[in-house]
Write a protein that holds these residues in place. Structure first.
Motif, PDB file in Angstrom:
ATOM      1  N   SER A  77       9.095 -17.435  -5.594  1.00 50.96           N
ATOM      2  CA  SER A  77      10.125 -18.327  -5.037  1.00 50.96           C
ATOM      3  C   SER A  77       9.545 -19.510  -4.274  1.00 50.96           C
ATOM      4  CB  SER A  77      11.035 -17.529  -4.087  1.00 50.96           C
ATOM      5  OG  SER A  77      10.307 -17.143  -2.913  1.00 50.96           O
ATOM      6  N   GLY A  78       8.251 -19.449  -3.974  1.00 45.97           N
ATOM      7  CA  GLY A  78       7.644 -20.496  -3.175  1.00 45.97           C
ATOM      8  C   GLY A  78       7.523 -20.123  -1.715  1.00 45.97           C
ATOM      9  N   THR A  79       8.229 -19.081  -1.296  1.00 49.46           N
ATOM     10  CA  THR A  79       8.121 -18.587   0.080  1.00 49.46           C
ATOM     11  C   THR A  79       7.043 -17.516   0.138  1.00 49.46           C
ATOM     12  OG1 THR A  79      10.442 -19.023   0.617  1.00 49.46           O
ATOM     13  CG2 THR A  79       9.311 -17.363   1.933  1.00 49.46           C
ATOM     14  N   ARG A  80       6.077 -17.709   0.992  1.00 45.87           N
ATOM     15  CA  ARG A  80       4.993 -16.742   1.153  1.00 45.87           C
ATOM     16  C   ARG A  80       5.422 -15.653   2.126  1.00 45.87           C
ATOM     17  NH1 ARG A  80       0.518 -16.689  -1.879  1.00 45.87           N
ATOM     18  NH2 ARG A  80      -0.810 -16.336  -0.076  1.00 45.87           N
ATOM     19  N   VAL A  81       4.991 -14.420   1.870  1.00 47.49           N
ATOM     20  CA  VAL A  81       5.390 -13.285   2.707  1.00 47.49           C
ATOM     21  C   VAL A  81       4.204 -12.780   3.524  1.00 47.49           C
ATOM     22  CG1 VAL A  81       6.311 -10.938   2.750  1.00 47.49           C
ATOM     23  CG2 VAL A  81       7.163 -12.591   1.061  1.00 47.49           C
ATOM     24  N   LEU A  82       4.408 -12.689   4.824  1.00 46.72           N
ATOM     25  CA  LEU A  82       3.427 -12.110   5.744  1.00 46.72           C
ATOM     26  C   LEU A  82       4.030 -10.828   6.288  1.00 46.72           C
ATOM     27  CD1 LEU A  82       0.765 -12.352   7.355  1.00 46.72           C
ATOM     28  CD2 LEU A  82       2.023 -13.697   9.047  1.00 46.72           C
ATOM     29  N   ILE A  83       3.446  -9.692   5.925  1.00 44.10           N
ATOM     30  CA  ILE A  83       4.003  -8.383   6.265  1.00 44.10           C
ATOM     31  C   ILE A  83       3.603  -7.953   7.678  1.00 44.10           C
ATOM     32  CG2 ILE A  83       3.813  -5.908   5.743  1.00 44.10           C
ATOM     33  CD1 ILE A  83       5.640  -7.245   3.813  1.00 44.10           C
ATOM     34  N   LEU A  84       4.551  -7.355   8.380  1.00 40.84           N
ATOM     35  CA  LEU A  84       4.287  -6.720   9.666  1.00 40.84           C
ATOM     36  C   LEU A  84       4.143  -5.224   9.439  1.00 40.84           C
ATOM     37  CD1 LEU A  84       6.979  -8.422  11.921  1.00 40.84           C
ATOM     38  CD2 LEU A  84       4.537  -8.877  11.939  1.00 40.84           C
ATOM     39  N   THR A  85       3.162  -4.594  10.078  1.00 38.87           N
ATOM     40  CA  THR A  85       2.980  -3.163   9.853  1.00 38.87           C
ATOM     41  C   THR A  85       2.296  -2.504  11.041  1.00 38.87           C
ATOM     42  OG1 THR A  85       2.100  -1.518   8.316  1.00 38.87           O
ATOM     43  CG2 THR A  85       0.719  -3.420   8.758  1.00 38.87           C
ATOM     44  N   THR A  86       2.239  -1.189  10.975  1.00 43.28           N
ATOM     45  CA  THR A  86       1.434  -0.388  11.888  1.00 43.28           C
ATOM     46  C   THR A  86       0.581   0.511  11.005  1.00 43.28           C
ATOM     47  OG1 THR A  86       3.205   1.243  12.004  1.00 43.28           O
ATOM     48  CG2 THR A  86       3.105  -0.383  13.778  1.00 43.28           C
ATOM     49  N   PHE A  87      -0.507   1.076  11.551  1.00 52.19           N
ATOM     50  CA  PHE A  87      -1.426   1.849  10.712  1.00 52.19           C
ATOM     51  C   PHE A  87      -0.783   3.078  10.087  1.00 52.19           C
ATOM     52  CE2 PHE A  87      -5.083  -0.375  10.313  1.00 52.19           C
ATOM     53  CZ  PHE A  87      -5.727  -0.716  11.485  1.00 52.19           C
ATOM     54  N   ASP A  88       0.301   3.583  10.678  1.00 50.52           N
ATOM     55  CA  ASP A  88       0.916   4.764  10.087  1.00 50.52           C
ATOM     56  C   ASP A  88       1.756   4.411   8.858  1.00 50.52           C
ATOM     57  OD1 ASP A  88       2.859   3.447  11.536  1.00 50.52           O
ATOM     58  OD2 ASP A  88       3.859   5.281  12.192  1.00 50.52           O
ATOM     59  N   LEU A  89       1.800   3.120   8.478  1.00 46.37           N
ATOM     60  CA  LEU A  89       2.540   2.700   7.299  1.00 46.37           C
ATOM     61  C   LEU A  89       1.605   2.120   6.241  1.00 46.37           C
ATOM     62  CD1 LEU A  89       5.626   0.936   8.923  1.00 46.37           C
ATOM     63  CD2 LEU A  89       5.489   3.235   7.990  1.00 46.37           C
ATOM     64  N   ASP A  90       0.337   2.536   6.279  1.00 48.36           N
ATOM     65  CA  ASP A  90      -0.650   1.933   5.397  1.00 48.36           C
ATOM     66  C   ASP A  90      -0.266   1.983   3.916  1.00 48.36           C
ATOM     67  OD1 ASP A  90      -2.242   1.223   7.445  1.00 48.36           O
ATOM     68  OD2 ASP A  90      -3.650   2.868   7.252  1.00 48.36           O
ATOM     69  N   GLU A  91       0.278   3.099   3.470  1.00 49.59           N
ATOM     70  CA  GLU A  91       0.645   3.220   2.058  1.00 49.59           C
ATOM     71  C   GLU A  91       1.672   2.167   1.669  1.00 49.59           C
ATOM     72  OE1 GLU A  91       0.728   6.930  -0.460  1.00 49.59           O
ATOM     73  OE2 GLU A  91       1.368   7.657   1.494  1.00 49.59           O
ATOM     74  N   TYR A  92       2.586   1.898   2.576  1.00 49.62           N
ATOM     75  CA  TYR A  92       3.614   0.918   2.293  1.00 49.62           C
ATOM     76  C   TYR A  92       3.021  -0.484   2.197  1.00 49.62           C
ATOM     77  CZ  TYR A  92       6.785   4.697   3.565  1.00 49.62           C
ATOM     78  OH  TYR A  92       7.449   5.894   3.605  1.00 49.62           O
ATOM     79  N   VAL A  93       1.985  -0.751   2.985  1.00 50.76           N
ATOM     80  CA  VAL A  93       1.337  -2.055   2.929  1.00 50.76           C
ATOM     81  C   VAL A  93       0.745  -2.285   1.549  1.00 50.76           C
ATOM     82  CG1 VAL A  93      -0.534  -3.481   3.843  1.00 50.76           C
ATOM     83  CG2 VAL A  93       0.855  -2.104   5.385  1.00 50.76           C
ATOM     84  N   TYR A  94       0.110  -1.259   0.983  1.00 48.02           N
ATOM     85  CA  TYR A  94      -0.471  -1.377  -0.350  1.00 48.02           C
ATOM     86  C   TYR A  94       0.610  -1.782  -1.344  1.00 48.02           C
ATOM     87  CZ  TYR A  94      -3.110  -0.108  -4.536  1.00 48.02           C
ATOM     88  OH  TYR A  94      -3.734  -0.138  -5.745  1.00 48.02           O
ATOM     89  N   ASP A  95       1.756  -1.129  -1.285  1.00 47.63           N
ATOM     90  CA  ASP A  95       2.849  -1.457  -2.197  1.00 47.63           C
ATOM     91  C   ASP A  95       3.363  -2.867  -1.950  1.00 47.63           C
ATOM     92  OD1 ASP A  95       2.703   1.043  -3.374  1.00 47.63           O
ATOM     93  OD2 ASP A  95       4.159   1.924  -1.986  1.00 47.63           O
ATOM     94  N   ALA A  96       3.371  -3.293  -0.692  1.00 43.46           N
ATOM     95  CA  ALA A  96       3.825  -4.649  -0.364  1.00 43.46           C
ATOM     96  C   ALA A  96       2.879  -5.697  -0.928  1.00 43.46           C
ATOM     97  CB  ALA A  96       3.947  -4.809   1.149  1.00 43.46           C
ATOM     98  N   LEU A  97       1.575  -5.426  -0.869  1.00 39.32           N
ATOM     99  CA  LEU A  97       0.601  -6.361  -1.422  1.00 39.32           C
ATOM    100  C   LEU A  97       0.780  -6.460  -2.940  1.00 39.32           C
ATOM    101  CD1 LEU A  97      -2.613  -5.473   0.624  1.00 39.32           C
ATOM    102  CD2 LEU A  97      -1.046  -7.387   0.954  1.00 39.32           C
ATOM    103  N   ARG A  98       1.015  -5.323  -3.579  1.00 35.32           N
ATOM    104  CA  ARG A  98       1.254  -5.332  -5.029  1.00 35.32           C
ATOM    105  C   ARG A  98       2.533  -6.095  -5.353  1.00 35.32           C
ATOM    106  NH1 ARG A  98       1.036   0.089  -8.181  1.00 35.32           N
ATOM    107  NH2 ARG A  98       0.995  -1.436  -9.852  1.00 35.32           N
ATOM    108  N   ALA A  99       3.504  -6.061  -4.437  1.00 35.21           N
ATOM    109  CA  ALA A  99       4.773  -6.748  -4.670  1.00 35.21           C
ATOM    110  C   ALA A  99       4.649  -8.256  -4.516  1.00 35.21           C
ATOM    111  CB  ALA A  99       5.838  -6.214  -3.713  1.00 35.21           C
ATOM    112  N   GLY A 100       3.525  -8.702  -3.953  1.00 33.79           N
ATOM    113  CA  GLY A 100       3.317 -10.144  -3.840  1.00 33.79           C
ATOM    114  C   GLY A 100       3.130 -10.682  -2.444  1.00 33.79           C
ATOM    115  N   ALA A 101       2.978  -9.815  -1.450  1.00 31.93           N
ATOM    116  CA  ALA A 101       2.766 -10.304  -0.084  1.00 31.93           C
ATOM    117  C   ALA A 101       1.436 -11.057   0.014  1.00 31.93           C
ATOM    118  CB  ALA A 101       2.778  -9.136   0.902  1.00 31.93           C
ATOM    119  N   GLY A 102       1.423 -12.082   0.835  1.00 31.51           N
ATOM    120  CA  GLY A 102       0.214 -12.875   1.010  1.00 31.51           C
ATOM    121  C   GLY A 102      -0.737 -12.302   2.030  1.00 31.51           C
TER     122      GLY A 102
END
Length: 239
Positions: A77-102
């Protein structure tokens, strides 16, 4: 930032205090304009499609639609995504990066690192702090089987070497020092790697390198298996 177009930002988080706090922090910078906030992923997607911000600072766990699905829907879409997380959500971060997070940040990030992160992502670069990357990859490896290594045929030995170092979380300057070349040469190699593999940025390069087994966390290597690179056995992996 006099004379320059400010970076337009949306902050998405279901906690009012967090959402308001990040919005106020970002709004304190002359080169940022917070155009809106969102309390869930669905609202974040609608807002971004309407306002076309440069960056959305996105929480992962939100009602209605989580940050991963919101990131996926904003891809391209042209909008870059910067994810907020905590270490207990590491697995979710991996999925977010695969989804296109910058990139991603920890929620206890300092104000200055938050500002820098938004600028980096807005510029089209990936935010992958080496120390965080190593810890995340080690966690990912606990839940995902490690494939046999597959070196992309399109890459030269030097480009493969650079990709491995990018996957370790090294910056261009650190890679240049490791390989005894100029930083400009490293930038050229990285650009060619992304172009040949059809990758958007360094974040996607890291995900691809680990998913294909090109780089393997040391703690997950089977007995007797070595991480082979252009330099032969002992090519540096994660420590």
């Amino acid at each position: 930032m006099t004379g320059a177009t400010p970076i337009r930002v949306v902050v998405a988080d279901d906690h009012l205090v967090v959402r308001t706090g990040f919005a106020e922090l970002l709004g304190s910078q002359r080169d940022f304009v917070v155009v809106a906030t969102a309390s869930d992923g669905a609202q974040a997607v609608r807002t971004c499609r309407e306002l076309h911000p440069d960056v959305v600072v996105m929480d992962i766990r939100m009602p209605v639609m989580d940050g991963i699905e919101a990131t996926r829907r904003l891809a391209g879409s042209g909008t870059r995504v910067l994810i907020l997380t905590t270490f207990d959500l590491d697995e979710y971060v991996y999925d977010a990066l695969r989804a296109g997070a910058g990139g991603f940040l920890l929620k206890d990030v300092t104000a200055e690192r938050l500002f820098d992160a938004v600028r980096v992502v807005a510029a089209g670069d990936a935010l992958l702090a080496p120390s965080i990357t190593r810890r995340l990859i080690a966690e990912f490896a606990r839940f995902r089987p490690t494939p046999e290594p597959a070196v992309p045929a399109a890459l030269t030995p030097r480009e493969t070497q650079v990709l491995r170092l990018v996957a370790e979380g090294l910056s261009n300057a650190e890679i240049a020092a490791r390989l005894t070349v100029t930083e400009e040469t490293v930038k050229t190699h990285v650009s060619r790697v992304l172009g040949k593999l059809g990758l958007r940025d360094r974040t996607q390069a890291v995900v691809m390198a680990y998913e294909t087994g090109l780089v393997v966390p040391r703690s997950t290597r089977p007995s007797g298996r070595q991480d082979l690179g252009p330099q032969g056995p002992g090519f540096p992996g994660l420590t």
